[in-house]
Every structure is written in structure tokens, then in C-alpha cells.
Design a protein around this motif. Sequence first.
Motif, short mmCIF file in Angstrom:
data_model
loop_
_atom_site.label_atom_id
_atom_site.label_comp_id
_atom_site.label_asym_id
_atom_site.label_seq_id
_atom_site.Cartn_x
_atom_site.Cartn_y
_atom_site.Cartn_z
N PHE A 213 0.83 -1.20 0.00
CA PHE A 213 0.00 0.00 0.00
C PHE A 213 0.86 1.25 0.00
CE2 PHE A 213 0.35 -1.00 4.60
CZ PHE A 213 0.83 0.20 5.08
N CYS A 214 0.25 2.35 -0.43
CA CYS A 214 0.87 3.66 -0.39
C CYS A 214 -0.13 4.64 0.20
CB CYS A 214 1.28 4.12 -1.80
SG CYS A 214 1.92 5.81 -1.84
N LEU A 215 0.23 5.22 1.35
CA LEU A 215 -0.62 6.19 2.02
C LEU A 215 0.04 7.56 1.98
CD1 LEU A 215 -2.90 7.25 3.82
CD2 LEU A 215 -1.66 6.31 5.81
N PHE A 216 -0.63 8.51 1.37
CA PHE A 216 -0.22 9.91 1.42
C PHE A 216 -0.92 10.55 2.61
CE2 PHE A 216 0.09 8.53 -2.94
CZ PHE A 216 1.21 9.17 -3.46
N LEU A 217 -0.16 10.94 3.63
CA LEU A 217 -0.71 11.58 4.82
C LEU A 217 -0.18 13.01 4.85
CD1 LEU A 217 -2.36 11.52 7.41
CD2 LEU A 217 -0.38 10.48 8.57
N TRP A 218 -1.00 13.94 4.34
CA TRP A 218 -0.56 15.32 4.14
C TRP A 218 -1.33 16.24 5.10
CZ3 TRP A 218 0.27 16.33 -1.84
CH2 TRP A 218 1.22 15.42 -2.31
N PHE A 219 -0.63 16.70 6.13
CA PHE A 219 -1.25 17.46 7.21
C PHE A 219 -1.60 18.89 6.80
CE2 PHE A 219 1.26 14.30 9.75
CZ PHE A 219 0.17 13.67 10.33
N TYR A 220 -2.43 19.54 7.63
CA TYR A 220 -2.83 20.93 7.42
C TYR A 220 -1.98 21.89 8.26
CZ TYR A 220 -6.03 24.89 6.70
OH TYR A 220 -6.59 26.10 6.36
N ALA A 221 -1.71 21.52 9.50
CA ALA A 221 -0.86 22.35 10.36
C ALA A 221 0.61 22.14 9.98
CB ALA A 221 -1.08 21.99 11.82
N PRO A 222 1.45 23.18 10.14
CA PRO A 222 1.12 24.53 10.61
C PRO A 222 0.81 25.47 9.44
CG PRO A 222 3.50 24.25 10.56
CD PRO A 222 2.90 22.97 10.06
N HIS A 223 -0.43 25.82 9.26
CA HIS A 223 -0.86 26.74 8.21
C HIS A 223 -1.75 27.80 8.83
CE1 HIS A 223 -2.93 28.28 4.65
NE2 HIS A 223 -2.00 27.72 3.91
N ALA A 224 -1.70 29.02 8.28
CA ALA A 224 -2.58 30.08 8.76
C ALA A 224 -4.03 29.60 8.69
CB ALA A 224 -2.41 31.34 7.90
N PRO A 225 -4.85 29.89 9.71
CA PRO A 225 -4.61 30.80 10.83
C PRO A 225 -3.99 30.15 12.07
CG PRO A 225 -6.92 30.20 10.78
CD PRO A 225 -6.28 29.53 9.59
N PHE A 226 -3.29 29.05 11.92
CA PHE A 226 -2.41 28.49 12.96
C PHE A 226 -3.13 28.09 14.25
CE2 PHE A 226 0.20 31.55 10.49
CZ PHE A 226 1.05 30.64 9.89
N TYR A 227 -4.34 27.55 14.13
CA TYR A 227 -4.99 27.01 15.34
C TYR A 227 -4.22 25.77 15.81
CZ TYR A 227 -9.01 30.09 14.91
OH TYR A 227 -9.81 31.20 14.87
N ARG A 228 -4.22 25.59 17.12
CA ARG A 228 -3.46 24.51 17.73
C ARG A 228 -4.36 23.37 18.20
NH1 ARG A 228 1.05 27.14 21.78
NH2 ARG A 228 1.62 29.00 20.57
N MET A 229 -3.75 22.19 18.36
CA MET A 229 -4.43 21.12 19.07
C MET A 229 -4.72 21.59 20.49
SD MET A 229 -2.24 17.73 17.87
CE MET A 229 -2.86 16.77 19.25
N ARG A 230 -5.84 21.14 21.04
CA ARG A 230 -6.27 21.61 22.37
C ARG A 230 -5.20 21.42 23.43
NH1 ARG A 230 -6.43 23.38 26.35
NH2 ARG A 230 -8.08 23.64 27.91
N ASN A 231 -4.52 20.29 23.41
CA ASN A 231 -3.52 20.02 24.45
C ASN A 231 -2.21 20.79 24.23
OD1 ASN A 231 -3.03 18.39 22.17
ND2 ASN A 231 -1.75 17.01 23.38
N LEU A 232 -2.13 21.57 23.14
CA LEU A 232 -0.92 22.35 22.87
C LEU A 232 -1.18 23.85 22.95
CD1 LEU A 232 0.47 20.37 19.78
CD2 LEU A 232 1.02 20.03 22.20
N VAL A 233 -2.34 24.24 23.44
CA VAL A 233 -2.72 25.66 23.44
C VAL A 233 -1.69 26.51 24.18
CG1 VAL A 233 -4.40 27.30 24.36
CG2 VAL A 233 -5.19 25.31 23.09
N ASN A 234 -1.16 26.03 25.28
CA ASN A 234 -0.22 26.82 26.09
C ASN A 234 1.24 26.42 25.87
OD1 ASN A 234 -2.22 28.42 27.36
ND2 ASN A 234 -2.67 26.74 28.77
N LEU A 235 1.49 25.60 24.87
CA LEU A 235 2.86 25.18 24.60
C LEU A 235 3.74 26.39 24.27
CD1 LEU A 235 4.73 22.68 24.25
CD2 LEU A 235 4.13 22.74 21.80
N TYR A 236 4.90 26.44 24.89
CA TYR A 236 5.92 27.49 24.72
C TYR A 236 5.60 28.79 25.45
CZ TYR A 236 7.37 24.26 21.10
OH TYR A 236 7.74 23.12 20.42
N ASP A 237 4.57 28.78 26.29
CA ASP A 237 4.35 29.96 27.13
C ASP A 237 5.60 30.20 27.98
OD1 ASP A 237 1.85 30.15 26.10
OD2 ASP A 237 0.77 29.96 28.00
N GLY A 238 6.10 31.42 27.98
CA GLY A 238 7.27 31.77 28.77
C GLY A 238 8.60 31.41 28.14
#
Length: 513
Positions: A213-238
Motif C-alpha cells: 500500500f501507499c498512504l499519502f498523509l498530508w497534514f494541514y498544520a502549521p498553516h494560517a490561521p495556525f490554530y493549535r491542538m487543544r492540548n498544545l494551546v499553552n505550549l511554549y508559554d514563557g
Amino acid sequence: MKPTEIDPTQSPSRRTFLKSAAGAFGAATLASSALSAMSLTNGTGTKPPNFLFILGEGIRYDELHATGNTIIQTPHLDRLVHEGMTFKNAFVINALCLPSRATIMTGLYSHVTGAIDNRDRPIPPQFPVISDLLHQAGYEVAFIGKSHVQGAMHDRYWDYFFGFNGQTDYYHPIMSEAVSGKFSEPKQYHGYVDELLTDHAVQWVSQKHDKPFCLFLWFYAPHAPFYRMRNLVNLYDGVQIPVPSSFDDDLKGYPDKTRAVREAHDKIGTSEVGKDDPRSLEEIVKDHYAGVVSNDINVGRVMDVMEKQGTLDDTAIILSSDHGFFLGEWRMYDKRFMYEPSIRVPMTIRYPRMVRPGSSTEKMALNLDIAPTMLELAGAQIPAQMQGKSLVPFLRGKEPADWRKEWLYEYYEYPEAEHVLPHRGIRTDRYKFIHYYLEPEAFEMYDLQNDPHEMNNLYPDPQYAPLAKQLRARLDELRKETGDTGKYDVNQAYIDAEPGKKMRKHQPLTSQL
């Protein structure tokens, strides 16, 4: 003598343009008899590999922990680097979403297929795509993610499809789905788009497959408007984000840059292009990093399933991106320009049956090379018309002595959406030469060995005139070698486009090709 210009937006007709391209490379002559001759023999006597092709959306070459980023943590993508082969100098030939994806799928330059910009261009049917060729060679083919090619490649056969065309809503995306080539009506889903894509990828690879098989898995992030996964909302704060040394060059009038950089609408904090308008360096960098981390998490989910079912080491995993991304260099964001942050991408291939873990090469690889590489690994015939070169010799540990020493870059989309002037150029192992060919012409030239950050434009310096002449002559030769002919007519690029004003979205002018 001035080099011949190309007109991708105003050829005599679409038919004439495509006939010319097909005539130059014989793409239209790929008969079904030639394709049916493909067989599943990869030259080693072993079973052909499965493929998992992971494509990031604007991931930079230096945006993995394993490739030198000390802030971001990407353990699953790092594993591919540690257990595979990395092409340290990998590039795209047109740093824009749709053209790059069309090149990946066809192994052809943008000026050959006509997929030159983001104006909803198709891949014309006479140009076979890698999934078609693998399907005809006996593979099951699936596409999950963002295609960006006109019609989301619904005109091609897919054993399974789940995805969208160019843009979608991060938390309420509308997706199309197909099974055995039959598409159902688009449907809205609720949840983070890349997690939804990964859910379907996990389900598909978990199924019983009687064929490779051949699976093309082509993600959307990181693309504008750059919404994050819920568990990464505060990632890199500080977390403190380093400021590129060229960030404030606009305050100095952009020394050593041409008007192209000054006039482009791609500046952090002051440019507004739809939803793509980051207000600070810290905002754009942290959001971009969070998008890459989400890719890492989701790739880990797929690899975990494959490892548990025993198919991981039988799978050639390809990691790359459709283009790079500016993160504050010259205060810019996005891509398009022929500078390194824009054109340079990650490229790693993990395939334990062939590849020595942790190996790498400094030789220049292109997104043109992906299609022929996959075909050779599959033991399928590589169409002579493909303009890329297979990377398999590198994977076998045998670096070709006659590998490319330079390559052609092209960019066309103007004035939408960011007013980046059309240009083309040549990049060698050491030098880069850029030609902005709309009047008044402008040129840039850099010594990448002594000036890796492209801060010192050598073109105006008389002592470098012989080198500039040599590079321009080779640029003209590369255009001829790749079938690049015609004349660019900016007046036909977009109707009602007024420099200095926010552009309206116009209908694509595909009828004029």
C-alpha cells in the motif's frame, strides 16, 4: 541578450501551452500499454515496500529537534532521522503550496504541467501522477489530508480518500471521502483537523491489505490561521524566542536587497493578507512550532499502529514538506522568495530493508525527485519524461558521481496574494543567482559558503561580474533543458489588482492557459 521569459498566465491558449509542454517531454505519449508493463519487482528479489508519505505544510528544514532546533521536541519525527537517511540539502523548485504538491505528484516542473501558482490549478490528465503509476503497478493507494490541487485530485483513482482541497476550518472541517474510487457527498466533521485525518489514517493502515500500500498523509498544520491542538494551546508559554539578525533590516531600508523584498506584503506585524496576519515574531514562531509538534504526535500514532502490526519495517516512510517558511528573517513570514528559509525543506526516508540508520548526504535533492524515488523503490517503471532523479542510489549507500550540481527555481504568483515579484534563479552547491525579471529588472547573488544567511548581495560588485555572467548563462541553459519558454504578462495575472491595496480574491484564469 535578455533571456526568454515565460508566460504561464497568458499563453495563446491552454491547449497550446499543454501541447507544447507535452511535446517537449512526451508526457502525452505515455500509453496505457507502457504503464501496464510495470511489475512489482524492485531489483532486489524482495517484496516491494509499503509507502507512508508524510508531507508537512510549510515545515522548515531546521524545525525538528534532530536537525538542530533546541526549542522544539519532535521525538517521532526525530526517530525517522535517526533510523533513516536525511538529505540535508533538500529543496522545492517553486515555494508555494499548489505548485509544489503538483511537482511532488508528477516529478515535473511547474512550467511543464501549468500548475504554477495557487489559483486553483489542476494537474492536466495527460500527466500521470505517482499514485496512478503505483496503482497500475499493483499498489493500494490512499490519500488522507490536504491536496490543494484543483478538484482535490478527485479525478484520480483512490482506494481510499479522506481530505480536502486547499483550505478548511481547523475545528469544523468539511471533508470528502471515497472508497474504491467512489466519492460520497462532502461532510462536515467536528474536531481538530489533523487529529481527524490521523484517525482515518490509523483505521486504514490497520485494515488487512492483500497488496502493498501507499498512504499519502498530508497534514494541514502549521498553516494560517495556525490554530493549535487543544492540548498544545499553552505550549511554549514563557519560552524566549531568538530574534533573527535580519529582523530589523526594514528599518535600515533593506540593505543588499532589491525592491522585491521592500514591496512584498509579508511582514510580521504590519501585513494583512486574509487570515494570514501574524502580529509578532513570538506569535508566529510559537504557533508554527506547535503545528510541527502536532504533526509529530500524529505521526507517532500511525507509526505505533504499524509497529504493533509488524508492517513498520516493511514500509518506506518519506518525510518532507511542500515548502519552507520565513520565521522573522527580514521580518518576513510565509514563503515564495528564493531564500533558504523558504525553499529548503526536511527530507528523510526511513526504510530499514535498505537504508543505513542515521545516514545523510549533503548533495542537493529536490521535490522533483520524490516520484521517481518511490517508483524505483516499488520496482515500477520510471517514465522518461520525469524531470527528477531517483534518490535510491543514496539510500543504497552509493552516492552518484554525476549528481546535479545546480538546479532551476521558479516563482510566478503575482500580484496576489502577497505582491511577491515573479522571479527565477539558479542554486549551485555554493552560489545562488536570482533574477526578478519584471521591469525594472533586479538581480541578487549570494555566496552561500561565506554568507549562509544571504545578507550580502554580490551582484552589484564589479569583481563578481564574471561569476554573475556565468550563472545567468547557466540559468538560461537550465530553462531550455527543462522546456521553459514563453513570456510572462503581469497584466493578465489578476484583474483589478491594485498594488498597495488589499487584494480581492478573483476567479482563477485557467481558461487563459
